[in-house]
Scaffold this motif. Sequence first.
Motif, PDB file in Angstrom:
ATOM      1  N   ASN A  80       0.860  -1.171   0.000  1.00 20.05           N
ATOM      2  CA  ASN A  80       0.000   0.000   0.000  1.00 20.05           C
ATOM      3  C   ASN A  80       0.902   1.229   0.000  1.00 20.05           C
ATOM      4  OD1 ASN A  80      -2.162   1.678   0.203  1.00 20.05           O
ATOM      5  ND2 ASN A  80      -2.556   1.273   2.362  1.00 20.05           N
ATOM      6  N   VAL A  81       0.684   2.087  -0.976  1.00 22.05           N
ATOM      7  CA  VAL A  81       1.514   3.288  -1.070  1.00 22.05           C
ATOM      8  C   VAL A  81       0.863   4.400  -0.257  1.00 22.05           C
ATOM      9  CG1 VAL A  81       2.407   5.061  -2.593  1.00 22.05           C
ATOM     10  CG2 VAL A  81       2.454   2.677  -3.298  1.00 22.05           C
ATOM     11  N   VAL A  82       1.647   5.005   0.596  1.00 21.33           N
ATOM     12  CA  VAL A  82       1.141   6.102   1.388  1.00 21.33           C
ATOM     13  C   VAL A  82       1.961   7.326   1.030  1.00 21.33           C
ATOM     14  CG1 VAL A  82       0.875   7.014   3.699  1.00 21.33           C
ATOM     15  CG2 VAL A  82       0.417   4.608   3.251  1.00 21.33           C
ATOM     16  N   SER A  83       1.303   8.308   0.491  1.00 26.12           N
ATOM     17  CA  SER A  83       2.044   9.533   0.230  1.00 26.12           C
ATOM     18  C   SER A  83       2.259  10.226   1.554  1.00 26.12           C
ATOM     19  CB  SER A  83       1.264  10.431  -0.718  1.00 26.12           C
ATOM     20  OG  SER A  83       0.099  10.871  -0.081  1.00 26.12           O
ATOM     21  N   GLY A  84       3.364  10.863   1.686  1.00 25.15           N
ATOM     22  CA  GLY A  84       3.676  11.519   2.954  1.00 25.15           C
ATOM     23  C   GLY A  84       2.647  12.537   3.361  1.00 25.15           C
ATOM     24  N   GLY A  95      -5.438   7.275  -7.925  1.00 26.00           N
ATOM     25  CA  GLY A  95      -5.367   5.821  -7.943  1.00 26.00           C
ATOM     26  C   GLY A  95      -4.176   5.253  -8.671  1.00 26.00           C
ATOM     27  N   VAL A  96      -4.462   4.251  -9.439  1.00 27.82           N
ATOM     28  CA  VAL A  96      -3.413   3.435 -10.022  1.00 27.82           C
ATOM     29  C   VAL A  96      -2.527   4.274 -10.944  1.00 27.82           C
ATOM     30  CG1 VAL A  96      -4.633   2.616 -12.069  1.00 27.82           C
ATOM     31  CG2 VAL A  96      -2.995   1.117 -10.912  1.00 27.82           C
ATOM     32  N   LYS A  98      -1.429   7.123 -10.372  1.00 26.25           N
ATOM     33  CA  LYS A  98      -0.434   7.813  -9.576  1.00 26.25           C
ATOM     34  C   LYS A  98       0.784   6.926  -9.320  1.00 26.25           C
ATOM     35  CE  LYS A  98      -0.944   8.239  -5.239  1.00 26.25           C
ATOM     36  NZ  LYS A  98      -1.563   8.528  -3.941  1.00 26.25           N
ATOM     37  N   SER A 118      -7.918  -2.027  -6.589  1.00 25.84           N
ATOM     38  CA  SER A 118      -8.199  -0.647  -6.233  1.00 25.84           C
ATOM     39  C   SER A 118      -9.486  -0.598  -5.423  1.00 25.84           C
ATOM     40  CB  SER A 118      -8.382   0.199  -7.485  1.00 25.84           C
ATOM     41  OG  SER A 118      -7.163   0.302  -8.164  1.00 25.84           O
ATOM     42  N   TYR A 120     -12.053   2.301  -3.026  1.00 24.12           N
ATOM     43  CA  TYR A 120     -12.387   3.722  -2.960  1.00 24.12           C
ATOM     44  C   TYR A 120     -11.327   4.485  -2.177  1.00 24.12           C
ATOM     45  CZ  TYR A 120     -15.450   7.793  -2.840  1.00 24.12           C
ATOM     46  OH  TYR A 120     -15.985   9.030  -3.015  1.00 24.12           O
ATOM     47  N   GLN A 121     -10.837   3.828  -1.124  1.00 25.64           N
ATOM     48  CA  GLN A 121      -9.892   4.530  -0.274  1.00 25.64           C
ATOM     49  C   GLN A 121      -8.454   4.435  -0.740  1.00 25.64           C
ATOM     50  OE1 GLN A 121     -10.365   3.543   3.852  1.00 25.64           O
ATOM     51  NE2 GLN A 121     -12.091   4.959   4.017  1.00 25.64           N
ATOM     52  N   THR A 122      -8.092   3.279  -1.293  1.00 26.83           N
ATOM     53  CA  THR A 122      -6.669   3.118  -1.606  1.00 26.83           C
ATOM     54  C   THR A 122      -6.480   2.044  -2.674  1.00 26.83           C
ATOM     55  OG1 THR A 122      -4.490   2.926  -0.626  1.00 26.83           O
ATOM     56  CG2 THR A 122      -6.143   1.386   0.156  1.00 26.83           C
ATOM     57  N   ASP A 123      -5.250   1.875  -3.100  1.00 30.47           N
ATOM     58  CA  ASP A 123      -4.909   0.822  -4.050  1.00 30.47           C
ATOM     59  C   ASP A 123      -4.019  -0.196  -3.364  1.00 30.47           C
ATOM     60  OD1 ASP A 123      -5.949   1.931  -6.631  1.00 30.47           O
ATOM     61  OD2 ASP A 123      -4.649   3.587  -5.977  1.00 30.47           O
TER      62      ASP A 123
ATOM     63  N   HIS B 137      -9.907   8.677   1.100  1.00 27.23           N
ATOM     64  CA  HIS B 137     -10.130   8.339  -0.307  1.00 27.23           C
ATOM     65  C   HIS B 137      -8.759   8.092  -0.919  1.00 27.23           C
ATOM     66  CE1 HIS B 137     -10.727   9.059  -4.615  1.00 27.23           C
ATOM     67  NE2 HIS B 137     -11.865   8.417  -4.399  1.00 27.23           N
ATOM     68  N   ARG B 138      -8.735   7.275  -1.952  1.00 23.89           N
ATOM     69  CA  ARG B 138      -7.462   6.830  -2.524  1.00 23.89           C
ATOM     70  C   ARG B 138      -6.457   7.947  -2.718  1.00 23.89           C
ATOM     71  NH1 ARG B 138      -7.747   3.209  -7.410  1.00 23.89           N
ATOM     72  NH2 ARG B 138      -8.456   5.036  -8.522  1.00 23.89           N
ATOM     73  N   ASN B 184      -4.504  10.944   1.148  1.00 24.42           N
ATOM     74  CA  ASN B 184      -4.361   9.506   1.268  1.00 24.42           C
ATOM     75  C   ASN B 184      -4.492   9.026   2.705  1.00 24.42           C
ATOM     76  OD1 ASN B 184      -3.983   6.927   0.506  1.00 24.42           O
ATOM     77  ND2 ASN B 184      -1.913   7.190  -0.276  1.00 24.42           N
TER      78      ASN B 184
END
Lengths: 292, 879
Positions: A80-84, A95-96, A98, A118, A120-123, B137-138, B184
């Motif tokens: 799971n990718v978490v942007s800072g 989503g994908v 990105k 994917s 709604y919240q994350t990929d 949300h994503r 995110n």
Amino acid sequence: MELHILEHSLKVASIAKEGIQICTHGLIKLAFLPSKTRCKFFSLTETPEDYTIIVDEDGFKELPESEYLSVADATWLALNVVSGGGSATSSQPIGVTKIAKSVIAPLADHNISVFMLSTYQTDFILVRERDLPMVMHTLSSEFTLLRVVNGETVAANSTGVTNGFVKPKLVPRPIIHPLSSPSNMFCVTSLDPDTLPSVATLLMDVMFYSGGFPNNVLFTSASGELWKMVRIGGQPLGFDECGIVAQISEPLATADIPAYYISTFKFDHALVPEENIQSVIGALRTNESTGQ
Amino acid sequence: MSSGYKPDILWSPHHADRYVICDTELSLYRIGPAGSSETKAGALPLSEETAATLLAINSDTPYMKCVAWYPKQEPECLLAVGQANGRVVLTSLGQSHNSKCKELVGKELVPKHARQCNTLAWNPGDSNWLAAGLDKHRADFSVLIWDISSKFSPEAVPAEKVRLSGDVDSGLVVTKPLYELGQNDACLSLCWLPRDHQKLLLAGMHRNLAIFDLRNTSQKTFVNTKAIQGVTVDPHFQDRVASFFEGQVAIWDLRKFEKPVFTLTEQPKPLTKVAWCPTRMGLLATLTRDSNIIRLYDMQHTPMPFGDEVEPTIIERSVQPCSESIISSFAWHPSAQNRMVVVSPNRVMNDFTVFERISLAWSSTTALMWACGRHLYECTEDAGQGVAAAEKDIATKMRERAQSHYGHDTVQVWRNHVLAGGDDPQLRSLWYTLHYILHCSYTENVEQKQQSNKQSLIYSGIKNIVKSSSGTTETRRCWSGSDRQTDVPWYHSEERSLALQLCGWISRGPDIDVEPFLKSLEQEGEWERAAAVALFNLDIRRAIQILNKGASAEKGDLNLNVVAMALSGYTDEKNSLWREMCSSLRLQLKKPYLCVMFAFLTSEPGAYDAVLYESRVAVRDRVAFACMFLNDAQLPRYIDKLANEMKEAGNLEGILLTGLTKDGVDLMESYVDQTGDVQTASFCMLKGSPGEVLKDPRVQCWIENYRNLLDAWRFWHKRAEFDIHRSKLDSSSKPLAQVFVSCNFCGKSISYSCSAMPHQGRGFSQYGVSGSPTKSKVTSCPGCRKPLPRCALCLMNMGTPVSSCPGTGKADEKADLTRDKKLAQFNNWFTWCHNCRHGGHAGHMLSWFRDHSECPVSACTCKCMQLDTTGNLVPSDSV
């Protein structure tokens, strides 16, 4: 950017359409009664071909052994990718798209097969457990790797083994599989867990019996976004071929089109905004033709 | 569906009588006194005093997730409602349609991607700003800060996009937030920081709390924690934040944000609400799911991070606002202290005030203080003149007595009872007893120095004196003035005579001459007592004479004449009418001494119970009477019995019987138990024969307590006087010198008493200093003759004449301590700060620190006086 390696050991399974009734008990338990199982990860995707289930090992025990149930051999791990966070630019693709360049493409370059989910919240990017050292090696330059252990996030130690890895081949990626785009439209939404009990019967009806949602019953998308689907694959794709997600997501990223990407047991599916469907098809066709 | 929503409650920020209950709809209530004319029939009782009236209902906004009340006065009753799809709708309650907020009501703030709105917060500074915390949300942001005044709706929502939401009124829709934060991730809770309105505290950012500054959104301070389900800032202490997670509350200090300052004890059930009390410092209320109690944590007494690892103490309490029903939510009243309204899942409301803990403190004087809430109560003794002395608190009495030098009169010991106020018969008796004891002991001392045995007997009380009695002679004396023989046996011995002395009837044995005593009684106007004493000495004539005198005296009681008349009719005939009438009518006499006179005259010889057990008659008179008229068998029995009674009652008159013995200490113990008068106990026991009683731990305890009392009252001079007094009477209590000032050069004590030791034959003359060492300058060390340190202020070498009076003989010691022969003026004493070691003459230092707080030595920044805990206190007794 952080890459979280989740602790769930996942199984990917398919239930044939005609065999769904033998699994309903387990599925209802997994979907609606989370406190009755120790399952922490559960996904159910219905396609015209089958039901695809992604579930962790605890949840997998709830499903009966049956001829209708086919299971992929591998155990999968979810990334799971978490942007800072903190970035104020709102023009980021969703989503994908990105993560296409930062995760999907490098993995494809290293011949690592991925399975996308994917939400709604994350990929979630599912990789085989056995590929994990390679995944970590590939992504450690770009991401802070964190591993979730017993609910706590800890830094993951890269194994540091680099010998014997294949050098990435940086070649253009043509689209090899046939694409199709059905005319129906999709709505993507999320649901507050608190409201689950009140819509449970409705969801059960949708999952196992009828075909559609009554209008606006889930009080869904505010902006009213609708999505169209691109299905990838004529024959079942299998789990070993790599680069399929990259083939689709890279052109979308280049065109800056948001997308959801959902892999199922047999095929892959990309959801793109309905207004973008023509440009998506166009972009993909271009890639297709150059490939051939 | 409504069962899924538990009602929450929200107070109006500006109208202390309005609140809103929100579940599936919003209901505005007004709270008012129950039963007042204002309340209508539909009012819901909230408590015994208050009731709520429903003012308005708003059910325009379904799927409510959270509500926030507009913080400004105008427009009032504007609410922001966060919905399950992430939209924030502005709505109002009970407003007329042309009100100011018309243009705002109905406005919708719509996020790009629908997801639940978890929390809302109005900016406390710029009230147009509203922060909304959304689910994840994503790729979208989870915190949107909206400007409600914005009319800008950049991309008018395309018609086909409205299909699912069914929203047509796009003019009121705002889709462009002012700021977007937290990509995110989900935001579970947020609040604006009251200290800086540009800063926002978010909870839920990947299991962390983060502080964003809107002026630079790429920067954030964050800390990883599980406690992210809710955050709330202490309104009274703006750096203190409570955040919670399941059953646990963590308290943070934003200045030291790395880890919680402390966490509260974990609750078994998940918390649903955590709220700081707006009306009281450091009070946090928490509610768990399905619970009927609210837990309160009082952090009032915890100065926030004091040291690095100081774990502050918290007082935990729980309250149960409504006995049976579980509580769905609660809200503190914004202004009424400690008040809250709680609401149950089925919307039963309850008005409830948390009772404040009471803290209480006694002052060292008699005042009592207690605090409850914002009120401070002081209870002091009524100092008015009308208050009878007997009703005064013993502490007040002791203070007054200490100031009047009570106990210090060592010459006329009896006068101490006058110093004590002169209105306590027990003290009067005690001090007279002590006076007679000391007097007898002194005369014994002077006359027969060899008889130390008798000396100690005097102190051992009449009880022991009569036991040692031997050689009692029985006589039958005549009524004086007549030769008629009485049939009353009359006993005499040396010891009985001593007892009579102690009783004060006679001044010196062995002759029984009560005339001086009678004279003194007459002088004091104690006519009845004098008459009785005269009668007991078989002098009816004198008794009658006294009574006549009493009747004719100023303010005299004419009845005394009548009594005298009756007395004169005395006959010893057994069956006379006189006898019969007197023995029955005497009981109607109000005055005890008159009563016992007739009792004596009408009694059978040897059967004087009517006299001996007449409790209104002073013990000393009864004992003296017993010593004359009871035989050797009866007397000790009577005295024993009386002594035990006195001991039990703690009656100080009994000291006459017990003396200053262990028995006496027992009696005094019972007296102190009843009265707490350690002052009298201390002084009394100090008068005791040296040694024995003072060693009793109880006595030491009284003395120490009395000294502590004097210190607590800041009667330092009195305490010093007491110590001097004590050391005179009890030489063992004299403390040894514990502090010596040593010379910087030779290291020897600069006190001459030490240097008085011969100096190994080395005279000082060899250093060229003339004169003997004892006459040397006081400003030099007697050991090495080097100068003593200089005073920091006058720069003179210090030194006190105290050192010039070496080795005073023991005999002079007491005399030396008297005031006029002070060894050295206090002003010249050495003083120095124990911290910086600077100092000087006491007088100079005192006047310096009257105006300064820092050390007088330049460049020394020591705050010497502040280090002295008692230095700033002023003694409350003057010298």
